[in-house]
Write a protein that holds these residues in place. Structure first.
Motif, PDB file in Angstrom:
ATOM      1  N   ILE A 213       0.848  -1.192   0.000  1.00  0.00           N
ATOM      2  CA  ILE A 213       0.000   0.000   0.000  1.00  0.00           C
ATOM      3  C   ILE A 213       0.883   1.242   0.000  1.00  0.00           C
ATOM      4  O   ILE A 213       0.663   2.193  -0.767  1.00  0.00           O
ATOM      5  CB  ILE A 213      -0.972   0.008   1.204  1.00  0.00           C
ATOM      6  N   ASP A 214       1.916   1.246   0.837  1.00  0.00           N
ATOM      7  CA  ASP A 214       2.836   2.380   0.909  1.00  0.00           C
ATOM      8  C   ASP A 214       3.581   2.565  -0.418  1.00  0.00           C
ATOM      9  O   ASP A 214       3.723   3.686  -0.904  1.00  0.00           O
ATOM     10  CB  ASP A 214       3.826   2.177   2.056  1.00  0.00           C
ATOM     11  N   LEU A 215       4.023   1.476  -1.017  1.00  0.00           N
ATOM     12  CA  LEU A 215       4.702   1.545  -2.308  1.00  0.00           C
ATOM     13  C   LEU A 215       3.784   2.146  -3.367  1.00  0.00           C
ATOM     14  O   LEU A 215       4.197   2.996  -4.158  1.00  0.00           O
ATOM     15  CB  LEU A 215       5.175   0.152  -2.738  1.00  0.00           C
ATOM     16  N   GLY A 216       2.526   1.736  -3.362  1.00  0.00           N
ATOM     17  CA  GLY A 216       1.551   2.284  -4.298  1.00  0.00           C
ATOM     18  C   GLY A 216       1.331   3.771  -4.089  1.00  0.00           C
ATOM     19  O   GLY A 216       1.177   4.529  -5.059  1.00  0.00           O
ATOM     20  N   ASP A 217       1.350   4.218  -2.832  1.00  0.00           N
ATOM     21  CA  ASP A 217       1.200   5.641  -2.541  1.00  0.00           C
ATOM     22  C   ASP A 217       2.375   6.447  -3.095  1.00  0.00           C
ATOM     23  O   ASP A 217       2.198   7.528  -3.635  1.00  0.00           O
ATOM     24  CB  ASP A 217       1.053   5.883  -1.038  1.00  0.00           C
TER      25      ASP A 217
ATOM     26  N   ALA B 128       4.232   5.470  -5.677  1.00  0.00           N
ATOM     27  CA  ALA B 128       4.141   5.370  -7.136  1.00  0.00           C
ATOM     28  C   ALA B 128       3.102   6.321  -7.705  1.00  0.00           C
ATOM     29  O   ALA B 128       3.275   6.863  -8.798  1.00  0.00           O
ATOM     30  CB  ALA B 128       3.824   3.933  -7.544  1.00  0.00           C
ATOM     31  N   SER B 129       2.017   6.544  -6.975  1.00  0.00           N
ATOM     32  CA  SER B 129       0.969   7.454  -7.450  1.00  0.00           C
ATOM     33  C   SER B 129       1.209   8.893  -6.982  1.00  0.00           C
ATOM     34  O   SER B 129       0.358   9.754  -7.158  1.00  0.00           O
ATOM     35  CB  SER B 129      -0.403   6.974  -6.981  1.00  0.00           C
ATOM     36  N   GLU B 130       2.361   9.130  -6.388  1.00  0.00           N
ATOM     37  CA  GLU B 130       2.805  10.444  -5.926  1.00  0.00           C
ATOM     38  C   GLU B 130       1.924  11.046  -4.834  1.00  0.00           C
ATOM     39  O   GLU B 130       1.813  12.258  -4.704  1.00  0.00           O
ATOM     40  CB  GLU B 130       2.978  11.411  -7.097  1.00  0.00           C
ATOM     41  N   LYS B 131       1.302  10.177  -4.015  1.00  0.00           N
ATOM     42  CA  LYS B 131       0.621  10.663  -2.820  1.00  0.00           C
ATOM     43  C   LYS B 131       1.656  11.091  -1.787  1.00  0.00           C
ATOM     44  O   LYS B 131       1.402  11.951  -0.965  1.00  0.00           O
ATOM     45  CB  LYS B 131      -0.287   9.589  -2.228  1.00  0.00           C
ATOM     46  N   HIS B 132       2.814  10.430  -1.811  1.00  0.00           N
ATOM     47  CA  HIS B 132       3.958  10.815  -0.970  1.00  0.00           C
ATOM     48  C   HIS B 132       4.996  11.424  -1.903  1.00  0.00           C
ATOM     49  O   HIS B 132       5.294  10.867  -2.950  1.00  0.00           O
ATOM     50  CB  HIS B 132       4.600   9.605  -0.296  1.00  0.00           C
ATOM     51  N   VAL B 133       5.536  12.558  -1.533  1.00  0.00           N
ATOM     52  CA  VAL B 133       6.598  13.183  -2.312  1.00  0.00           C
ATOM     53  C   VAL B 133       7.610  13.811  -1.358  1.00  0.00           C
ATOM     54  O   VAL B 133       7.294  14.126  -0.215  1.00  0.00           O
ATOM     55  CB  VAL B 133       6.065  14.273  -3.271  1.00  0.00           C
ATOM     56  N   ILE B 134       8.811  13.967  -1.836  1.00  0.00           N
ATOM     57  CA  ILE B 134       9.840  14.665  -1.080  1.00  0.00           C
ATOM     58  C   ILE B 134       9.917  16.061  -1.674  1.00  0.00           C
ATOM     59  O   ILE B 134      10.230  16.220  -2.857  1.00  0.00           O
ATOM     60  CB  ILE B 134      11.196  13.941  -1.183  1.00  0.00           C
TER      61      ILE B 134
END
Length: 70
Positions: free
Chosen positions: A33-37, A39-45
């Motif tokens: 789930i975290d990896l998918g987030d 990949a879909s750019e829900k998490h960004v630096i």
């Protein structure tokens, strides 16, 4: 002393040791789930651009001669 962390996805408590196969996640599901987030750019630096658009325009980076041709 046992170190415990919360799973970043579901907040379940995880014991941090070599037997915790998916640490810091509680399961493979939470890890994916975290990896998918990501990949879909829900998490960004957050990163500030090195150059502003104005600087690039002034330097002529939009000119066709800037790009190498083979």
């Amino acid at each position: 002393m046992t170190t415990r962390v919360k799973c970043p996805t579901c907040q379940t408590e995880v014991i941090w040791n070599s037997e915790s196969k998916f640490r810091p996640f509680c399961s493979d599901r939470c890890k994916l789930i975290d990896l998918g987030d990501w990949a879909s750019e829900k998490h960004v630096i957050p990163v500030e651009p090195e150059f502003g658009h104005e600087t690039l325009d002034v330097e002529g980076y939009d000119e066709s001669s800037f790009f190498k041709e083979d």
